[in-house]
Scaffold this motif. Structure first.
Motif, PDB file in Angstrom:
ATOM      1  N   GLY A 185      -0.826   7.588   1.296  1.00 48.91           N
ATOM      2  CA  GLY A 185      -1.709   7.156   2.367  1.00 48.91           C
ATOM      3  C   GLY A 185      -0.981   7.094   3.697  1.00 48.91           C
ATOM      4  O   GLY A 185       0.208   7.424   3.809  1.00 48.91           O
ATOM      5  N   PRO A 186      -1.669   6.642   4.744  1.00 51.59           N
ATOM      6  CA  PRO A 186      -1.076   6.579   6.077  1.00 51.59           C
ATOM      7  C   PRO A 186       0.182   5.728   6.176  1.00 51.59           C
ATOM      8  O   PRO A 186       1.045   6.008   7.013  1.00 51.59           O
ATOM      9  CB  PRO A 186      -2.214   6.003   6.926  1.00 51.59           C
ATOM     10  N   GLN A 226       1.557  17.871  -2.474  1.00 52.54           N
ATOM     11  CA  GLN A 226       0.369  17.941  -1.621  1.00 52.54           C
ATOM     12  C   GLN A 226       0.710  17.561  -0.185  1.00 52.54           C
ATOM     13  O   GLN A 226       0.184  18.148   0.774  1.00 52.54           O
ATOM     14  CB  GLN A 226      -0.705  17.004  -2.172  1.00 52.54           C
ATOM     15  N   ALA A 227       1.614  16.577  -0.012  1.00 55.62           N
ATOM     16  CA  ALA A 227       1.957  16.090   1.326  1.00 55.62           C
ATOM     17  C   ALA A 227       2.966  16.980   2.045  1.00 55.62           C
ATOM     18  O   ALA A 227       3.187  16.811   3.250  1.00 55.62           O
ATOM     19  CB  ALA A 227       2.502  14.671   1.223  1.00 55.62           C
ATOM     20  N   ARG A 265      -4.151   5.801  11.558  1.00 57.90           N
ATOM     21  CA  ARG A 265      -5.154   6.825  11.282  1.00 57.90           C
ATOM     22  C   ARG A 265      -4.581   7.897  10.376  1.00 57.90           C
ATOM     23  O   ARG A 265      -3.421   8.296  10.522  1.00 57.90           O
ATOM     24  CB  ARG A 265      -5.615   7.467  12.583  1.00 57.90           C
ATOM     25  N   ALA A 266      -5.366   8.361   9.418  1.00 56.25           N
ATOM     26  CA  ALA A 266      -4.926   9.462   8.559  1.00 56.25           C
ATOM     27  C   ALA A 266      -4.717  10.704   9.419  1.00 56.25           C
ATOM     28  O   ALA A 266      -5.465  10.943  10.356  1.00 56.25           O
ATOM     29  CB  ALA A 266      -5.963   9.728   7.490  1.00 56.25           C
ATOM     30  N   PRO A 267      -3.665  11.491   9.082  1.00 61.75           N
ATOM     31  CA  PRO A 267      -3.426  12.708   9.894  1.00 61.75           C
ATOM     32  C   PRO A 267      -4.552  13.704   9.765  1.00 61.75           C
ATOM     33  O   PRO A 267      -5.258  13.721   8.798  1.00 61.75           O
ATOM     34  CB  PRO A 267      -2.115  13.236   9.302  1.00 61.75           C
ATOM     35  N   GLY A 316       0.822  -1.211   0.000  1.00 62.48           N
ATOM     36  CA  GLY A 316       0.000   0.000   0.000  1.00 62.48           C
ATOM     37  C   GLY A 316       0.851   1.253   0.000  1.00 62.48           C
ATOM     38  O   GLY A 316       1.930   1.283  -0.569  1.00 62.48           O
ATOM     39  N   GLY A 317       0.324   2.292   0.659  1.00 62.29           N
ATOM     40  CA  GLY A 317       1.030   3.576   0.718  1.00 62.29           C
ATOM     41  C   GLY A 317       0.593   4.567  -0.319  1.00 62.29           C
ATOM     42  O   GLY A 317       0.937   5.756  -0.236  1.00 62.29           O
ATOM     43  N   MET A 318      -0.148   4.105  -1.330  1.00 59.19           N
ATOM     44  CA  MET A 318      -0.733   4.967  -2.362  1.00 59.19           C
ATOM     45  C   MET A 318      -2.241   4.793  -2.294  1.00 59.19           C
ATOM     46  O   MET A 318      -2.726   3.659  -2.257  1.00 59.19           O
ATOM     47  CB  MET A 318      -0.242   4.570  -3.756  1.00 59.19           C
ATOM     48  N   VAL A 319      -2.985   5.885  -2.287  1.00 62.94           N
ATOM     49  CA  VAL A 319      -4.438   5.797  -2.194  1.00 62.94           C
ATOM     50  C   VAL A 319      -5.060   6.666  -3.276  1.00 62.94           C
ATOM     51  O   VAL A 319      -4.408   7.554  -3.841  1.00 62.94           O
ATOM     52  CB  VAL A 319      -4.945   6.221  -0.800  1.00 62.94           C
ATOM     53  N   ALA A 320      -6.315   6.403  -3.559  1.00 61.77           N
ATOM     54  CA  ALA A 320      -7.032   7.169  -4.579  1.00 61.77           C
ATOM     55  C   ALA A 320      -7.141   8.633  -4.172  1.00 61.77           C
ATOM     56  O   ALA A 320      -7.204   8.969  -2.988  1.00 61.77           O
ATOM     57  CB  ALA A 320      -8.417   6.562  -4.798  1.00 61.77           C
TER      58      ALA A 320
END
Length: 245
Positions: A26-27, A68-69, A243-245, A13-17
């Motif tokens: 991602g988180p 963005q991050a 959890r997402a920040p 993971g680590g990549m999200v829509a």
């Protein structure tokens, strides 16, 4: 500062829509950056898309997501030639090295051709956090299952072996993955190892497993091993929800 000891977060993971971008972090990626211990400045994150042939769209997507991050982005491309004069200097100057999925066999071959295998070990030992998805997870291990050679999964057994385990990725979303991982561990082709469902990562400090984490609720990681009599055991691991920040 970098991580206090060699650190790998190996993920599916680590990549999200994203509503506005090609994708966003991602988180799991946020956690990798947190592990680097950066304070007082933006974290430096270097992207390697070698397993996808340094696909230009993926590299552009990374820069958009990094902007963005709030990360300071860079990338190392090897096709058609390295994009920087000194890849070692670039990689050792990062807080996080983030490796995209694709062909793990091609990725390892290109890294070795360009003499990056010892550089990755040096970065890891220096506390640069190593992370990535799929091929970018398997590469840090002794081996795993791969579709690098065709649609039927085959073993790859020449990973960098920074940790002495095999790795199974996309454990719940691709039907071949679980039985192939079991079979290859059962016949001794692969060492015992950790498998991650989509959205899950496993954290190592040095060559020790520390924890499993997920950015998707209800997803898990597993430890798969072979007993002396040849039986394969799959042990579900406690998997902490990020959890997402």
């Amino acid at each position: 500062m970098t991580a206090a000891e060699p650190t790998i977060l190996a993920t599916s993971g680590g990549m999200v829509a994203s509503r506005r971008l090609r994708w966003e972090f991602g988180p799991l990626t946020d956690y990798a950056v947190e592990l680097a211990g950066v304070t007082g400045r933006a974290p430096r994150v270097c992207f390697l898309a070698t397993a996808m042939g340094d696909n230009a769209e993926q590299i552009r997507g990374f820069y958009d997501a990094a902007g963005q991050a709030g990360f300071v982005p860079s990338h190392l491309a090897l096709f058609p030639m390295p994009n920087v004069e000194d890849p070692r200097e670039l990689l050792l100057g990062q807080d996080v090295i983030w490796v995209l999925g694709g062909s793990v066999a091609g990725l390892l071959a290109m890294w070795r051709l360009h003499r990056l295998e010892p550089v990755m070990r040096e970065a890891w030992q220096a506390g640069v956090v190593l992370t990535g998805v799929s091929a970018g997870s398997i590469c840090w291990h002794s081996g795993g299952t791969t579709d690098s050679f065709g649609p039927d999964l085959r073993p790859v057994t020449d990973g960098l072996a920074l940790v002495p385990f095999s790795n199974g990725v996309h454990y719940d979303s691709e039907p071949q993955r679980r039985p192939a991982f079991h079979s290859l561990i059962g016949d001794g082709t692969l060492a015992a190892g950790y498998a991650t469902e989509d959205g899950v990562g496993v954290l190592y400090r040095g060559d020790r497993f520390v924890e499993a984490v997920t950015e998707r609720e209800g997803k898990s990681a597993y430890f798969v091993s072979r007993s002396p009599d040849g039986a394969v055991t799959e042990q579900p691991l406690d998997t902490r929800l990020l959890r997402a920040p």
